[in-house]
Design a protein around this motif. Sequence first.
Motif, PDB file in Angstrom:
ATOM      1  N   ARG A 189       0.645  -4.344  15.851  1.00  0.00           N
ATOM      2  CA  ARG A 189       2.104  -4.430  15.984  1.00  0.00           C
ATOM      3  C   ARG A 189       2.568  -4.235  17.421  1.00  0.00           C
ATOM      4  NH1 ARG A 189       4.691  -1.200  11.004  1.00  0.00           N
ATOM      5  NH2 ARG A 189       6.543  -1.434  12.275  1.00  0.00           N
ATOM      6  N   ARG A 240      -3.858  -2.788   6.873  1.00  0.00           N
ATOM      7  CA  ARG A 240      -3.053  -1.563   6.961  1.00  0.00           C
ATOM      8  C   ARG A 240      -1.701  -1.859   7.593  1.00  0.00           C
ATOM      9  NH1 ARG A 240      -6.524   2.420   8.715  1.00  0.00           N
ATOM     10  NH2 ARG A 240      -6.720   3.087   6.590  1.00  0.00           N
ATOM     11  N   ASP A 241      -1.683  -2.655   8.673  1.00  0.00           N
ATOM     12  CA  ASP A 241      -0.412  -3.004   9.319  1.00  0.00           C
ATOM     13  C   ASP A 241       0.506  -3.749   8.360  1.00  0.00           C
ATOM     14  OD1 ASP A 241      -0.895  -1.827  11.751  1.00  0.00           O
ATOM     15  OD2 ASP A 241      -1.482  -3.682  12.773  1.00  0.00           O
ATOM     16  N   ASN A 269       1.802  -1.398   5.734  1.00  0.00           N
ATOM     17  CA  ASN A 269       2.797  -0.503   6.335  1.00  0.00           C
ATOM     18  C   ASN A 269       4.130  -1.220   6.554  1.00  0.00           C
ATOM     19  OD1 ASN A 269       1.123   1.734   6.387  1.00  0.00           O
ATOM     20  ND2 ASN A 269       0.453   1.385   8.492  1.00  0.00           N
ATOM     21  N   TYR A 299       5.783  -1.516   3.247  1.00  0.00           N
ATOM     22  CA  TYR A 299       6.277  -0.191   2.864  1.00  0.00           C
ATOM     23  C   TYR A 299       7.581   0.136   3.608  1.00  0.00           C
ATOM     24  CZ  TYR A 299       6.488   4.860   2.257  1.00  0.00           C
ATOM     25  OH  TYR A 299       6.908   6.133   1.972  1.00  0.00           O
ATOM     26  N   GLU A 300       7.620  -0.139   4.906  1.00  0.00           N
ATOM     27  CA  GLU A 300       8.827   0.127   5.692  1.00  0.00           C
ATOM     28  C   GLU A 300      10.014  -0.682   5.161  1.00  0.00           C
ATOM     29  OE1 GLU A 300       8.407   0.003  10.014  1.00  0.00           O
ATOM     30  OE2 GLU A 300       6.286   0.507   9.743  1.00  0.00           O
ATOM     31  N   GLN A 328      11.197   0.930   1.970  1.00  0.00           N
ATOM     32  CA  GLN A 328      11.908   2.182   2.225  1.00  0.00           C
ATOM     33  C   GLN A 328      13.358   1.928   2.591  1.00  0.00           C
ATOM     34  OE1 GLN A 328      10.664   5.419   1.696  1.00  0.00           O
ATOM     35  NE2 GLN A 328       9.273   4.048   0.629  1.00  0.00           N
ATOM     36  N   THR A 356      -1.473  -7.334  -1.242  1.00  0.00           N
ATOM     37  CA  THR A 356      -2.565  -6.460  -0.792  1.00  0.00           C
ATOM     38  C   THR A 356      -3.847  -7.268  -0.638  1.00  0.00           C
ATOM     39  OG1 THR A 356      -1.571  -4.548  -1.867  1.00  0.00           O
ATOM     40  CG2 THR A 356      -3.908  -4.398  -1.323  1.00  0.00           C
TER      41      THR A 356
END
Length: 181
Positions: free
Chosen positions: A41, A73-74, A77, A80-81, A84, A108
């Motif tokens: 990122r 993972r990026d 994430n 997920y952000e 949120q 995924t």
Amino acid sequence: MSRIGYARVSTIDQDLDTQIAKLKAEGCGIIRSEKVSGASRDGRAELETILDFLRPGDELVVTRLDRLGRDTRDVLNLIYECEQKGAFVTVLDPHVSTRGEMGHIVLTVLGMVAQMERRFIKERQRDGIEQAKREGVYKGGKSRFDRDRILQLHRNGEGPTSISKAVGCSRMQVYRILRDA
């Protein structure tokens, strides 16, 4: 609720037009784009801008998952952000969205495939370089900057900061070229 498109290519000589056209056709009112690697990122200012301004109900749209990133993972994430903030992520090819549970599973798996693909690309690149070295035809990577122009600007009295802006590279790169000259 906004549909916000994000287009990315890895290098300056690649074209964003196809991605942007697809995002417009999907009804994205805002489209941010950049030419930067998806390996991490770091340096992806347009993506960060989108994440900063996402509101509940907004939808981040990309043409393919690897446009978000090549590291599982990026990507997870990022998703997920978005969640949120109450926002969704939609991938156009194949069409998958985080609006449903099945979308999470598919994204995924696709993220893992994108990461594996990046590893394969790096491995093939490494093999190709080794083969070229054995055959004596390896000349190194393509130069991204016009070194002669950097040296000429320096001879004309330009400082490293103005040279880096004129050429489109970092100041540190200018210092390295001047040091090696």
